[in-house]
Design an enzyme around this catalytic site. Structure first.
Site, short mmCIF file in Angstrom:
data_model
loop_
_atom_site.label_atom_id
_atom_site.label_comp_id
_atom_site.label_asym_id
_atom_site.label_seq_id
_atom_site.Cartn_x
_atom_site.Cartn_y
_atom_site.Cartn_z
N ARG A 137 19.55 -47.00 62.44
CA ARG A 137 20.80 -47.57 61.95
C ARG A 137 21.20 -46.83 60.68
NH1 ARG A 137 17.26 -51.83 63.21
NH2 ARG A 137 17.97 -53.17 64.93
N LYS A 162 16.06 -53.91 60.36
CA LYS A 162 16.86 -55.13 60.49
C LYS A 162 15.93 -56.30 60.75
CE LYS A 162 20.83 -56.98 63.00
NZ LYS A 162 21.80 -56.74 64.08
N HIS A 227 26.47 -45.14 64.04
CA HIS A 227 25.91 -45.97 65.10
C HIS A 227 26.14 -45.34 66.48
CE1 HIS A 227 23.76 -49.75 65.03
NE2 HIS A 227 24.28 -50.07 66.20
N ARG A 230 23.12 -43.43 67.20
CA ARG A 230 22.04 -44.33 67.63
C ARG A 230 22.23 -44.73 69.09
NH1 ARG A 230 18.33 -48.48 65.98
NH2 ARG A 230 18.86 -50.56 66.75
N HIS A 253 14.77 -53.52 68.42
CA HIS A 253 15.47 -54.67 68.97
C HIS A 253 14.50 -55.83 69.19
CE1 HIS A 253 18.98 -52.15 70.82
NE2 HIS A 253 19.19 -52.43 69.55
N TYR A 262 22.43 -50.50 77.26
CA TYR A 262 22.60 -49.06 77.47
C TYR A 262 22.53 -48.66 78.93
CZ TYR A 262 22.14 -48.98 72.45
OH TYR A 262 22.34 -49.21 71.12
#
Length: 290
Positions: A137, A162, A227, A230, A253, A262
């Site tokens: 990120r 995150k 992003h 990414r 994630h 994706y």
């Protein structure tokens, strides 16, 4: 009132957020949303009723406030009611707005090459390389320290990611070469990508601005941000048949369903899947000649 800098309610909410280690930006956003609620009420939020909550949500809808902003306001008010005011019965009346998940913008490998070639200098080529080559990120790219590079194990330490989840990601030989080129040229001491004042890291806003400008100069028509790199990292790995659970770990994630997004844009993977119609090809021919 929450909008008064020294009000007990505001101070208590700040302390509640600080004790849970909320980031400064999150704290400011929560206070702003609760202040907006107080302005709507024209009195302190600790006097709010269930009807006040209903009317405020109706007010947000009538103002055509976007779904992300509505959901951010709901999160802030839930924290206020559940934690600071200890009035969970009010939080139950809050409802978020469903946001349909759109397929992310993904660059082709040729477009990624164009972007990297157009990077304005060693610093940005290395930063772009980290975003794409390790799938970080933008906040994680700018927060990297020189000490996070482990050339022996060929990994990058992402701290903090995150949700405060640290993780390790791969460090490709090509990326390591670019990082070494940058280090030899600038000798950064602490932050891998320092800002104008070396005491601070480069800002996420600065990196995002340079990515957009570079994409335009490279003739890339798509809307590009850090992003996007990414997204492209994850999609290209999926197209290389890397297990989706491995990609989930690399991206940091918490939920597999986030990574599964994706699969909607992994064009090579979709194209290589044989349609069930192919299995009927010979049978269809026999039926026609029967």
């Amino acid at each position: 009132m929450i909008d008064q800098p020294n009000s007990p309610l505001r101070q208590r909410m700040i302390e509640d957020m600080a004790s849970r280690r909320f980031k400064e930006k999150v704290q400011k956003d929560y206070i702003r949303h609760v202040r907006n609620f107080a302005v709507f009420l024209a009195r302190s939020p600790d006097t709010a009723t269930a009807e006040d909550v209903r009317l405020y949500q109706l007010h947000l809808a009538e103002q055509k406030i976007g779904a992300p902003s509505v959901n951010a306001a709901v999160a802030a008010l839930r924290f206020l009611f559940n934690v600071t005011l200890e009035r969970p019965e009010l939080a139950r009346h809050l409802a978020g707005v469903h946001m349909p998940r759109r397929a992310p913008v993904v660059l082709s490998q040729d477009e990624v090459s164009l972007l990297l070639d157009a990077a304005p200098g060693l610093k940005y080529r290395a930063a772009f390389g980290v975003a794409y080559g390790a799938g970080l990120r933008v906040s994680e790219v700018v927060a990297l320290k020189v000490s996070d590079i482990d050339s022996q194990r060929m990994t990058l330490r992402v701290e903090p990611g995150k949700g405060q989840r640290d993780r390790y990601v791969m460090l490709s030989p090509q990326l390591l070469e670019w990082l070494r080129d940058w280090w030899r040229a600038a000798r950064p001491q602490a932050w891998l990508f320092p800002g104008q004042n070396p005491v601070n890291p480069m800002s996420a806003r600065q990196l995002s601005r340079v990515v957009r400008e570079t994409a335009r100069e490279a003739g890339i028509a798509k809307r590009v941000s850090p992003h996007t790199l990414r997204h492209s990292f994850a999609t290209h790995l999926l197209e290389q048949n890397v297990d989706i659970r491995v990609i989930q770990v690399l991206l940091g994630h918490a939920k597999l369903e986030t990574t599964a997004l994706y699969t909607r844009v992994a064009v090579n993977t979709i194209r290589d899947i044989a349609s069930p119609l192919e299995k009927l090809k010979d049978l269809v021919g026999r039926v026609q000649h029967a």
